[in-house]
Design a protein around this motif. Structure first.
Motif, PDB file in Angstrom:
ATOM      1  N   LYS A   1       0.833  -1.197   0.000  1.00 15.65           N
ATOM      2  CA  LYS A   1       0.000   0.000   0.000  1.00 15.65           C
ATOM      3  C   LYS A   1       0.869   1.249   0.000  1.00 15.65           C
ATOM      4  CE  LYS A   1      -4.053   1.922   2.390  1.00 15.65           C
ATOM      5  NZ  LYS A   1      -3.602   3.299   2.651  1.00 15.65           N
ATOM      6  N   VAL A   2       1.923   1.247   0.823  1.00 14.65           N
ATOM      7  CA  VAL A   2       2.838   2.385   0.856  1.00 14.65           C
ATOM      8  C   VAL A   2       3.532   2.544  -0.496  1.00 14.65           C
ATOM      9  CG1 VAL A   2       4.989   3.260   1.855  1.00 14.65           C
ATOM     10  CG2 VAL A   2       3.227   2.308   3.341  1.00 14.65           C
ATOM     11  N   LEU A   3       4.001   1.426  -1.076  1.00 19.20           N
ATOM     12  CA  LEU A   3       4.709   1.484  -2.358  1.00 19.20           C
ATOM     13  C   LEU A   3       3.814   2.019  -3.471  1.00 19.20           C
ATOM     14  CD1 LEU A   3       6.645  -1.927  -2.311  1.00 19.20           C
ATOM     15  CD2 LEU A   3       7.551   0.342  -1.816  1.00 19.20           C
ATOM     16  N   SER A   4       2.597   1.500  -3.572  1.00 24.20           N
ATOM     17  CA  SER A   4       1.714   1.881  -4.681  1.00 24.20           C
ATOM     18  C   SER A   4       1.206   3.313  -4.542  1.00 24.20           C
ATOM     19  CB  SER A   4       0.533   0.914  -4.774  1.00 24.20           C
ATOM     20  OG  SER A   4      -0.241   0.950  -3.584  1.00 24.20           O
ATOM     21  N   GLU A   5       0.948   3.745  -3.293  1.00 23.78           N
ATOM     22  CA  GLU A   5       0.415   5.093  -3.080  1.00 23.78           C
ATOM     23  C   GLU A   5       1.494   6.173  -3.130  1.00 23.78           C
ATOM     24  OE1 GLU A   5      -1.829   5.566   0.442  1.00 23.78           O
ATOM     25  OE2 GLU A   5      -3.346   4.063  -0.073  1.00 23.78           O
ATOM     26  N   SER A   6       2.723   5.790  -2.806  1.00 21.20           N
ATOM     27  CA  SER A   6       3.736   6.812  -2.577  1.00 21.20           C
ATOM     28  C   SER A   6       4.853   6.864  -3.611  1.00 21.20           C
ATOM     29  CB  SER A   6       4.354   6.615  -1.181  1.00 21.20           C
ATOM     30  OG  SER A   6       3.362   6.591  -0.198  1.00 21.20           O
ATOM     31  N   LEU A   7       5.438   5.724  -3.932  1.00 18.20           N
ATOM     32  CA  LEU A   7       6.655   5.739  -4.736  1.00 18.20           C
ATOM     33  C   LEU A   7       6.536   6.481  -6.060  1.00 18.20           C
ATOM     34  CD1 LEU A   7       7.855   3.949  -2.590  1.00 18.20           C
ATOM     35  CD2 LEU A   7       8.805   2.508  -4.373  1.00 18.20           C
TER      36      LEU A   7
ATOM     37  N   GLY B   1      21.419 -11.767  18.360  1.00 18.16           N
ATOM     38  CA  GLY B   1      22.216 -11.719  19.572  1.00 18.16           C
ATOM     39  C   GLY B   1      23.413 -10.808  19.471  1.00 18.16           C
ATOM     40  N   THR B   2      23.646 -10.262  18.257  1.00 20.07           N
ATOM     41  CA  THR B   2      24.763  -9.342  18.020  1.00 20.07           C
ATOM     42  C   THR B   2      24.229  -7.925  17.853  1.00 20.07           C
ATOM     43  OG1 THR B   2      26.015 -11.076  16.891  1.00 20.07           O
ATOM     44  CG2 THR B   2      26.716  -8.802  16.519  1.00 20.07           C
ATOM     45  N   PRO B   3      24.772  -6.939  18.550  1.00 20.31           N
ATOM     46  CA  PRO B   3      24.281  -5.568  18.391  1.00 20.31           C
ATOM     47  C   PRO B   3      24.591  -5.018  17.009  1.00 20.31           C
ATOM     48  CG  PRO B   3      26.248  -5.602  19.772  1.00 20.31           C
ATOM     49  CD  PRO B   3      25.843  -7.044  19.557  1.00 20.31           C
ATOM     50  N   GLY B   4      23.708  -4.158  16.530  1.00 19.75           N
ATOM     51  CA  GLY B   4      23.914  -3.551  15.225  1.00 19.75           C
ATOM     52  C   GLY B   4      23.090  -2.293  15.062  1.00 19.75           C
ATOM     53  N   ARG B   5      23.254  -1.650  13.926  1.00 21.45           N
ATOM     54  CA  ARG B   5      22.544  -0.408  13.612  1.00 21.45           C
ATOM     55  C   ARG B   5      21.089  -0.715  13.266  1.00 21.45           C
ATOM     56  NH1 ARG B   5      25.409  -0.004   8.734  1.00 21.45           N
ATOM     57  NH2 ARG B   5      24.277   1.892   8.193  1.00 21.45           N
ATOM     58  N   LEU B   6      20.185   0.087  13.822  1.00 22.39           N
ATOM     59  CA  LEU B   6      18.759  -0.113  13.569  1.00 22.39           C
ATOM     60  C   LEU B   6      18.343   0.635  12.310  1.00 22.39           C
ATOM     61  CD1 LEU B   6      16.020  -1.214  14.442  1.00 22.39           C
ATOM     62  CD2 LEU B   6      15.765   0.805  15.923  1.00 22.39           C
ATOM     63  N   ILE B   7      17.861  -0.116  11.327  1.00 21.79           N
ATOM     64  CA  ILE B   7      17.393   0.436  10.052  1.00 21.79           C
ATOM     65  C   ILE B   7      15.901   0.133   9.939  1.00 21.79           C
ATOM     66  CG2 ILE B   7      17.783   0.512   7.561  1.00 21.79           C
ATOM     67  CD1 ILE B   7      20.295   1.147   9.251  1.00 21.79           C
ATOM     68  N   CYS B   8      15.088   1.151   9.654  1.00 21.78           N
ATOM     69  CA  CYS B   8      13.630   0.978   9.730  1.00 21.78           C
ATOM     70  C   CYS B   8      12.914   1.475   8.478  1.00 21.78           C
ATOM     71  CB  CYS B   8      13.080   1.728  10.933  1.00 21.78           C
ATOM     72  SG  CYS B   8      13.837   1.275  12.496  1.00 21.78           S
ATOM     73  N   THR B   9      11.754   0.875   8.219  1.00 24.11           N
ATOM     74  CA  THR B   9      10.886   1.272   7.112  1.00 24.11           C
ATOM     75  C   THR B   9       9.474   1.461   7.641  1.00 24.11           C
ATOM     76  OG1 THR B   9      12.202   0.086   5.459  1.00 24.11           O
ATOM     77  CG2 THR B   9       9.905   0.566   4.897  1.00 24.11           C
ATOM     78  N   SER B  10       8.918   2.637   7.444  1.00 20.73           N
ATOM     79  CA  SER B  10       7.584   2.934   7.963  1.00 20.73           C
ATOM     80  C   SER B  10       6.501   2.253   7.131  1.00 20.73           C
ATOM     81  CB  SER B  10       7.335   4.441   7.964  1.00 20.73           C
ATOM     82  OG  SER B  10       6.005   4.728   8.361  1.00 20.73           O
ATOM     83  N   LEU B  11       5.483   1.755   7.829  1.00 22.10           N
ATOM     84  CA  LEU B  11       4.318   1.162   7.157  1.00 22.10           C
ATOM     85  C   LEU B  11       3.060   1.987   7.385  1.00 22.10           C
ATOM     86  CD1 LEU B  11       4.840  -2.638   7.976  1.00 22.10           C
ATOM     87  CD2 LEU B  11       5.437  -1.430   5.867  1.00 22.10           C
ATOM     88  N   ILE B  12       3.208   3.181   7.978  1.00 21.69           N
ATOM     89  CA  ILE B  12       1.996   3.943   8.307  1.00 21.69           C
ATOM     90  C   ILE B  12       1.967   5.357   7.734  1.00 21.69           C
ATOM     91  CG2 ILE B  12       1.783   2.623  10.464  1.00 21.69           C
ATOM     92  CD1 ILE B  12       2.444   5.250  11.953  1.00 21.69           C
ATOM     93  N   ASN B  13       3.037   5.830   7.084  1.00 23.20           N
ATOM     94  CA  ASN B  13       3.064   7.232   6.659  1.00 23.20           C
ATOM     95  C   ASN B  13       3.333   7.389   5.163  1.00 23.20           C
ATOM     96  OD1 ASN B  13       2.968  10.018   6.793  1.00 23.20           O
ATOM     97  ND2 ASN B  13       5.099  10.227   7.439  1.00 23.20           N
ATOM     98  N   PRO B  14       2.310   7.194   4.316  1.00 21.33           N
ATOM     99  CA  PRO B  14       2.501   7.339   2.863  1.00 21.33           C
ATOM    100  C   PRO B  14       2.761   8.776   2.424  1.00 21.33           C
ATOM    101  CG  PRO B  14       0.185   6.991   3.374  1.00 21.33           C
ATOM    102  CD  PRO B  14       0.938   6.780   4.648  1.00 21.33           C
ATOM    103  N   ALA B  15       2.533   9.763   3.311  1.00 19.53           N
ATOM    104  CA  ALA B  15       2.780  11.159   2.944  1.00 19.53           C
ATOM    105  C   ALA B  15       4.269  11.459   2.845  1.00 19.53           C
ATOM    106  CB  ALA B  15       2.134  12.101   3.951  1.00 19.53           C
ATOM    107  N   MET B  16       5.083  10.709   3.591  1.00 22.62           N
ATOM    108  CA  MET B  16       6.533  10.878   3.546  1.00 22.62           C
ATOM    109  C   MET B  16       7.163   9.528   3.881  1.00 22.62           C
ATOM    110  SD  MET B  16       8.819  13.800   5.446  1.00 22.62           S
ATOM    111  CE  MET B  16      10.486  14.203   4.911  1.00 22.62           C
ATOM    112  N   PRO B  17       7.098   8.594   2.949  1.00 21.68           N
ATOM    113  CA  PRO B  17       7.596   7.241   3.235  1.00 21.68           C
ATOM    114  C   PRO B  17       9.116   7.222   3.374  1.00 21.68           C
ATOM    115  CG  PRO B  17       7.093   7.466   0.909  1.00 21.68           C
ATOM    116  CD  PRO B  17       6.628   8.732   1.568  1.00 21.68           C
ATOM    117  N   LEU B  18       9.573   6.663   4.476  1.00 18.62           N
ATOM    118  CA  LEU B  18      11.008   6.525   4.696  1.00 18.62           C
ATOM    119  C   LEU B  18      11.338   5.040   4.664  1.00 18.62           C
ATOM    120  CD1 LEU B  18      11.548   9.151   7.556  1.00 18.62           C
ATOM    121  CD2 LEU B  18      11.758   9.451   5.078  1.00 18.62           C
ATOM    122  N   ILE B  19      12.125   4.660   3.683  1.00 14.74           N
ATOM    123  CA  ILE B  19      12.459   3.254   3.460  1.00 14.74           C
ATOM    124  C   ILE B  19      13.932   3.033   3.802  1.00 14.74           C
ATOM    125  CG2 ILE B  19      12.578   1.405   1.741  1.00 14.74           C
ATOM    126  CD1 ILE B  19      10.333   2.814   0.224  1.00 14.74           C
ATOM    127  N   ARG B  20      14.175   2.073   4.682  1.00 17.76           N
ATOM    128  CA  ARG B  20      15.521   1.727   5.138  1.00 17.76           C
ATOM    129  C   ARG B  20      16.210   2.947   5.769  1.00 17.76           C
ATOM    130  NH1 ARG B  20      19.439  -1.528   1.843  1.00 17.76           N
ATOM    131  NH2 ARG B  20      19.697  -2.604   3.848  1.00 17.76           N
TER     132      ARG B  20
END
Length: 464
Positions: A64-70, A317-336
């Motif tokens: 839904k985010v991809l089709s509405e926003s990209l 179990g290994t710490p790492g950088r948190l990379i996130c993709t929003s599933l709720i904000n098609p007005a400004m989608p932030l991917i990875r």
């Protein structure tokens, strides 16, 4: 200062309470609509989904985010054009090979390129955030997205045994009491939301007894607070052995890293459990504690990856950088999108029975505390920079001693140095004007050995 702020600041306290309540009623009417309650019901149902069904729901939301926003977001349009792809060819299995990791710097320098052009300006809202790095960002969203966000928070409350509308005392970063006020009450009331709003900037050993008496009288069902603010009151209670009647069902913490010593002090002082959660103004992830004390990713809210410095997935179990993709904000989608936090994923399931990923450890904000003119310990100063110009790239507040603070600013060539006076004024409101404030304009601000940015640094050696 706006006209409305001037009127508020010069009004008697009972009028300020009325004005806050009127504003609260307006927000309540806009936020907690029938659609909000629909989202709440859906989230109560989906928290019991199987792992496979949650994955299906994530795919549906992602599509839904991809089709509405990209097709309408310039930054992603260029990527699709370069790779000769359409949104329908992208899914949960391959999106990480299509889109690069998005850093805060890229977003800050190209904010308009991430806004969905199909969303009409009069139907969108803007959230200003300083981010965890002290870098101002403007996030475009919609009322519908905000209602979803509130519904997720309401589910966090339900895990703690409370709900939206319950009597609540809050300690946050808002400034609604004059810095010159030197006697109680250091709180105001939003009767529309059944809330007691407590100033985080007037807490000291001299004022804490008045806060305690007010909390006893208000008798909150729960307390929602920055950890650093309520910790000062808890520490006072524990050290003095004070008997009190404040008995909330729970304490909700957010916006700062909750340290173990803070959690222990809060639970000892108020005789209840602390439920912590990590979110972001960019609305890309939500991590919250369940009834059994485990931190969980909320999978309906967003996707996540945990990567090493070479952008490769780390082992569980290994710490790492948190990379996130929003599933709720098609007005400004932030991917990875890279939040700037480090987390460790647990291989274990949780006794709560939810098939939500379990977080073994997380590192959020680790800002130091600033010592005010009268000995107050003040945390979370980043709201100062939320409304500041985007010409500010980074800021850092360094307390050298009890009478001197250095403000480092990394600004671009268009920065108007008159804005610095506004920053100093905001610091004085929160910390006091008996401190000397020194400004340094620098090209860069060094990060810690672990690569983290410290927006506040205290060079004062103080005990907890």
């Amino acid at each position: 200062m706006s006209l409305a702020e001037k009127i508020y600041n010069h009004s008697p306290i009972f009028i300020q309470n009325l004005l806050i309540t009127a504003y609260g009623y307006r927000l309540k009417k806009a936020r907690y609509t029938q659609r909000f309650h629909h989202y709440c019901s859906s989230l109560i149902e989906s928290q019991h989904y199987s792992s496979d069904k949650l994955r299906e729901l994530q795919e549906k939301r992602f599509q839904k985010v991809l089709s509405e926003s990209l097709p309408h977001v310039p930054f992603y349009q260029s990527i699709l054009k370069e790779k000769a792809l359409s949104p329908s060819e992208i899914n949960l299995n391959n999106y990480t090979s299509v889109f690069p990791v998005l850093t805060k710097e890229i977003l800050r320098n190209n904010q308009h390129a991430f806004v969905n052009s199909q969303k009409q300006p009069h139907k969108t809202e803007t959230i200003n955030t300083s981010g965890t790095s002290g870098t101002p960002l403007s996030i475009t969203t919609t009322t519908d997205t905000l209602q979803q966000n509130y519904a997720f928070f309401n589910r966090c409350l339900s895990w703690a045994g409370v709900k939206h509308g319950d009597r609540c005392a809050t300690f946050a970063g808002r400034v609604f009491i004059s810095p010159t006020q030197n006697k109680a009450p250091y709180w105001r009331y939003n009767h529309a939301s059944n809330a007691m709003l407590c100033s985080s900037y007037h807490i000291s050993s001299q004022t804490i007894p008045s806060y305690i008496r007010a909390l006893e009288k208000f008798d909150p069902v729960y307390i929602d607070s920055y950890p650093s603010a309520l910790y000062e009151i808890a520490k006072y209670i524990n050290q003095t052995g004070l008997n009190h009647t404040i008995r909330p069902k729970c304490i909700i913490t957010s916006s700062e890293t909750l340290f173990d010593y803070q959690r222990a002090a809060l639970e000892q002082a108020f005789h209840c459990k602390v439920y912590d959660h990590l979110g972001s103004a960019e609305m890309v992830t939500l991590i919250s504690q369940c009834e059994h004390g485990q931190y969980h990713f909320n999978p309906e809210f967003g996707l996540f990856e945990i990567l090493d410095e070479d952008d490769a997935p780390v082992a569980t179990g290994t710490p790492g950088r948190l990379i996130c993709t929003s599933l709720i904000n098609p007005a400004m989608p932030l991917i990875r999108y890279e939040l700037g936090d480090s987390v460790t994923l647990s291989p274990d399931s949780c006794e709560c029975g939810r098939h939500f990923p379990v977080v073994a450890s997380l590192v959020g904000r680790t800002d130091d505390m600033i010592i005010g003119c009268d000995g107050r310990r003040i945390g979370r100063l980043d709201p100062i920079f939320k409304k500041m110009s985007s010409e500010i790239k980074e800021t850092q507040i360094i307390q050298n001693d009890l009478t001197n603070i250095t403000l480092k600013i990394v600004a671009d060539d268009n920065y108007d140095k008159k804005l610095t006076n506004n920053i100093i004024d905001e610091l004085k409101i929160r910390i006091g004007d008996c401190i000397q404030y020194h400004v340094e304009y620098v090209d860069t601000i060094p990060k810690t050995r672990s690569g983290k940015f410290r927006a506040v640094v205290s060079l004062i050696d103080t005990a907890q």
